[in-house]
Design a protein around this motif. Structure first.
Motif, PDB file in Angstrom:
ATOM      1  N   PRO A 289       0.796  -1.233   0.000  1.00 58.88           N
ATOM      2  CA  PRO A 289       0.000   0.000   0.000  1.00 58.88           C
ATOM      3  C   PRO A 289       0.825   1.277   0.000  1.00 58.88           C
ATOM      4  O   PRO A 289       0.274   2.372  -0.006  1.00 58.88           O
ATOM      5  N   ALA A 290       2.146   1.160   0.011  1.00 63.31           N
ATOM      6  CA  ALA A 290       3.018   2.337  -0.002  1.00 63.31           C
ATOM      7  C   ALA A 290       3.792   2.381  -1.310  1.00 63.31           C
ATOM      8  O   ALA A 290       3.984   1.362  -1.974  1.00 63.31           O
ATOM      9  N   GLY A 291       4.231   3.574  -1.691  1.00 66.46           N
ATOM     10  CA  GLY A 291       4.984   3.702  -2.931  1.00 66.46           C
ATOM     11  C   GLY A 291       5.691   5.036  -3.019  1.00 66.46           C
ATOM     12  O   GLY A 291       5.536   5.899  -2.148  1.00 66.46           O
ATOM     13  N   MET A 292       6.479   5.208  -4.065  1.00 65.30           N
ATOM     14  CA  MET A 292       7.132   6.490  -4.318  1.00 65.30           C
ATOM     15  C   MET A 292       6.256   7.260  -5.314  1.00 65.30           C
ATOM     16  O   MET A 292       5.764   6.704  -6.284  1.00 65.30           O
ATOM     17  N   TYR A 293       6.073   8.529  -5.050  1.00 60.67           N
ATOM     18  CA  TYR A 293       5.109   9.360  -5.774  1.00 60.67           C
ATOM     19  C   TYR A 293       5.425   9.424  -7.264  1.00 60.67           C
ATOM     20  O   TYR A 293       6.579   9.536  -7.674  1.00 60.67           O
ATOM     21  N   GLN A 294       4.380   9.371  -8.076  1.00 65.08           N
ATOM     22  CA  GLN A 294       4.561   9.321  -9.540  1.00 65.08           C
ATOM     23  C   GLN A 294       5.096  10.623 -10.125  1.00 65.08           C
ATOM     24  O   GLN A 294       5.674  10.634 -11.211  1.00 65.08           O
ATOM     25  N   LYS A 295       4.906  11.762  -9.403  1.00 63.13           N
ATOM     26  CA  LYS A 295       5.390  13.034  -9.922  1.00 63.13           C
ATOM     27  C   LYS A 295       6.727  13.460  -9.325  1.00 63.13           C
ATOM     28  O   LYS A 295       7.383  14.368  -9.858  1.00 63.13           O
ATOM     29  N   GLN A 296       7.104  12.842  -8.220  1.00 60.92           N
ATOM     30  CA  GLN A 296       8.359  13.213  -7.532  1.00 60.92           C
ATOM     31  C   GLN A 296       8.849  11.988  -6.773  1.00 60.92           C
ATOM     32  O   GLN A 296       8.295  11.611  -5.742  1.00 60.92           O
ATOM     33  N   ALA A 297       9.926  11.386  -7.284  1.00 64.85           N
ATOM     34  CA  ALA A 297      10.401  10.111  -6.746  1.00 64.85           C
ATOM     35  C   ALA A 297      10.907  10.211  -5.311  1.00 64.85           C
ATOM     36  O   ALA A 297      11.046   9.190  -4.629  1.00 64.85           O
ATOM     37  N   LEU A 298      11.176  11.419  -4.844  1.00 61.92           N
ATOM     38  CA  LEU A 298      11.711  11.603  -3.497  1.00 61.92           C
ATOM     39  C   LEU A 298      10.631  11.470  -2.422  1.00 61.92           C
ATOM     40  O   LEU A 298      10.931  11.322  -1.245  1.00 61.92           O
ATOM     41  N   VAL A 299       9.368  11.513  -2.831  1.00 61.78           N
ATOM     42  CA  VAL A 299       8.254  11.525  -1.886  1.00 61.78           C
ATOM     43  C   VAL A 299       7.644  10.133  -1.753  1.00 61.78           C
ATOM     44  O   VAL A 299       7.195   9.542  -2.740  1.00 61.78           O
ATOM     45  N   LEU A 300       7.622   9.622  -0.542  1.00 63.20           N
ATOM     46  CA  LEU A 300       6.986   8.342  -0.247  1.00 63.20           C
ATOM     47  C   LEU A 300       5.532   8.605   0.120  1.00 63.20           C
ATOM     48  O   LEU A 300       5.236   9.495   0.915  1.00 63.20           O
ATOM     49  N   VAL A 301       4.607   7.826  -0.457  1.00 62.47           N
ATOM     50  CA  VAL A 301       3.185   8.068  -0.229  1.00 62.47           C
ATOM     51  C   VAL A 301       2.485   6.809   0.287  1.00 62.47           C
ATOM     52  O   VAL A 301       2.900   5.674   0.001  1.00 62.47           O
ATOM     53  N   ASN A 302       1.423   7.052   1.030  1.00 61.95           N
ATOM     54  CA  ASN A 302       0.544   6.002   1.540  1.00 61.95           C
ATOM     55  C   ASN A 302      -0.691   5.971   0.648  1.00 61.95           C
ATOM     56  O   ASN A 302      -1.509   6.883   0.676  1.00 61.95           O
ATOM     57  N   HIS A 303      -0.820   4.916  -0.142  1.00 62.60           N
ATOM     58  CA  HIS A 303      -1.959   4.821  -1.057  1.00 62.60           C
ATOM     59  C   HIS A 303      -3.234   4.364  -0.348  1.00 62.60           C
ATOM     60  O   HIS A 303      -4.292   4.274  -0.971  1.00 62.60           O
ATOM     61  N   GLY A 304      -3.115   4.105   0.957  1.00 61.91           N
ATOM     62  CA  GLY A 304      -4.288   3.713   1.735  1.00 61.91           C
ATOM     63  C   GLY A 304      -4.051   2.425   2.483  1.00 61.91           C
ATOM     64  O   GLY A 304      -3.753   1.392   1.870  1.00 61.91           O
ATOM     65  N   GLY A 305      -4.119   2.502   3.814  1.00 56.08           N
ATOM     66  CA  GLY A 305      -3.984   1.298   4.624  1.00 56.08           C
ATOM     67  C   GLY A 305      -2.574   0.919   5.013  1.00 56.08           C
ATOM     68  O   GLY A 305      -2.364  -0.133   5.635  1.00 56.08           O
ATOM     69  N   ALA A 306      -1.599   1.728   4.676  1.00 54.49           N
ATOM     70  CA  ALA A 306      -0.211   1.395   5.023  1.00 54.49           C
ATOM     71  C   ALA A 306       0.028   1.544   6.528  1.00 54.49           C
ATOM     72  O   ALA A 306      -0.609   2.366   7.198  1.00 54.49           O
ATOM     73  N   THR A 307       0.926   0.728   7.045  1.00 49.89           N
ATOM     74  CA  THR A 307       1.361   0.800   8.440  1.00 49.89           C
ATOM     75  C   THR A 307       2.849   1.114   8.475  1.00 49.89           C
ATOM     76  O   THR A 307       3.522   1.165   7.440  1.00 49.89           O
ATOM     77  N   GLN A 308       3.373   1.298   9.689  1.00 39.34           N
ATOM     78  CA  GLN A 308       4.800   1.559   9.831  1.00 39.34           C
ATOM     79  C   GLN A 308       5.635   0.437   9.196  1.00 39.34           C
ATOM     80  O   GLN A 308       6.672   0.689   8.572  1.00 39.34           O
TER      81      GLN A 308
END
Length: 337
Positions: A289-308
């Protein structure tokens, strides 16, 4: 003392991770801290200080007293021929404080516009953007001991600032709550427009050169490149730009002539972490559920439901691939509880 129990912190961290604090208190007066220090039951718990939650990776259960800094207030302390000395309480919104200084005609913080979080958290991380860091304008700060509640004034030198670092992340980590920060805003401050896309954005805006125009350019660029935490959970730039030796930079440059890098002191260079992550194939890529943002690779995003744990797995995978491809170590910026 209005202690709250089993407090939900999902909306108190910009990554939107599920987290519950066993004990929670919004601090609106420094005197509350002194009272807390007299409570043996609370002193037996670990204590954590929470600002805007924009630089945190939280676990699902936090068995600690979480103190949310809600101290408010901003004012001009004094001015002389050289500068304005401006104070802001630790719980003030950083961006709103920057906008307020510019509205008064006080330049110096414009390049740091739209950075999420609080004034009190800004020195901890020595936040920076577009060629400017908090250390460039910070004069002193008042912090309160988590051991006994007493106040101490730290000069800028005593904060031991470094790249995305300070004594509050090192020797003094976990010992203080920053209650007020004083900034020295020079009356002869030079406007910095030569970093990133700022100059290009200024030209597109067609505004006369001013601190406020630079702030608007920074805001436009950040809004274009970075996701809104209210829409998709994120903690801004997730990895530090690694500082490497000239020798290692030369090795990477030989294989990748398009490498983005900047001088960073004698025989050292700062490499663009976003460039490294993108070239390692992680831009727009997910791991669970986590990934690196499609517009800026430096930003890690939670696409929903991610935990630590999901954030930790993605962090490790990105670090491993960048290490394998470039022999460069990436370090995560946020604080992990």
């Amino acid at each position: 003392m209005p202690i709250q129990y089993n407090f939900d912190l999902k909306n108190a961290n910009t990554l939107g991770l599920p987290a519950v604090a066993s004990h929670f208190l919004p601090l609106t007066d420094p005197a509350q801290l002194f009272e807390l220090c007299q409570n043996p039951g609370l002193k037996a718990l670990p204590w954590r200080v929470l600002g805007g939650g924009s630089n945190l990776v939280l676990p699902e259960q936090i068995n600690a007293l979480v103190i949310a800094v809600a101290l408010k207030g901003r004012r001009l302390l004094r001015e002389d021929d050289e500068a304005w000395y401006v104070a802001a309480a630790g719980g003030e919104s950083w961006h709103e404080f920057v906008a307020w200084t510019l509205a008064q005609g006080w330049a110096g913080l414009e390049n740091l516009s739209l950075i999420p979080g609080t004034v009190g958290a800004a020195p901890v991380q020595n936040i920076g953007a577009y060629g400017v860091e908090v250390k460039d304008c910070l004069y002193e700060l008042t912090a309160y001991s988590l051991a006994d509640g007493h106040a101490r004034v730290f000069s800028a030198a005593e904060c031991q600032f470094a790249y995305r670092d300070s004594c509050f992340k090192q020797a003094e980590a976990g010992k203080w709550l920053i209650g007020e920060v004083v900034f020295k805003l020079s009356k002869s401050a030079s406007i910095k427009t030569n970093y990133g896309d700022i100059g290009q954005e200024l030209a597109a805006l067609g505004l006369p050169l001013s601190a406020s125009a630079v702030a608007q350019a920074v805001i436009n660029v950040r809004q274009r490149k970075l996701p809104d935490p209210a829409v998709i959970g994120n903690a801004g730039s997730f990895f530090k730009n690694p500082v490497v030796t000239a020798e290692l930079r030369g090795q990477v440059l030989a294989a990748h002539p398009e490498l983005v890098s900047y001088p960073a002191g004698p025989d050292h260079y700062k490499l663009a972490a976003g460039w490294l992550i993108e070239r390692a194939g992680w831009k727009g890529r997910q791991l669970g559920p986590a990934g690196m943002y499609q517009k800026q690779a430096l930003v890690l995003v939670n696409h929903g439901g991610a935990t630590q744990n999901d954030i930790a797995s993605l962090t490790a995978a990105v670090q491993a691939d960048v290490k394998e491809k470039f022999d460069v170590e990436l370090e995560a910026e946020p604080v992990w509880w």
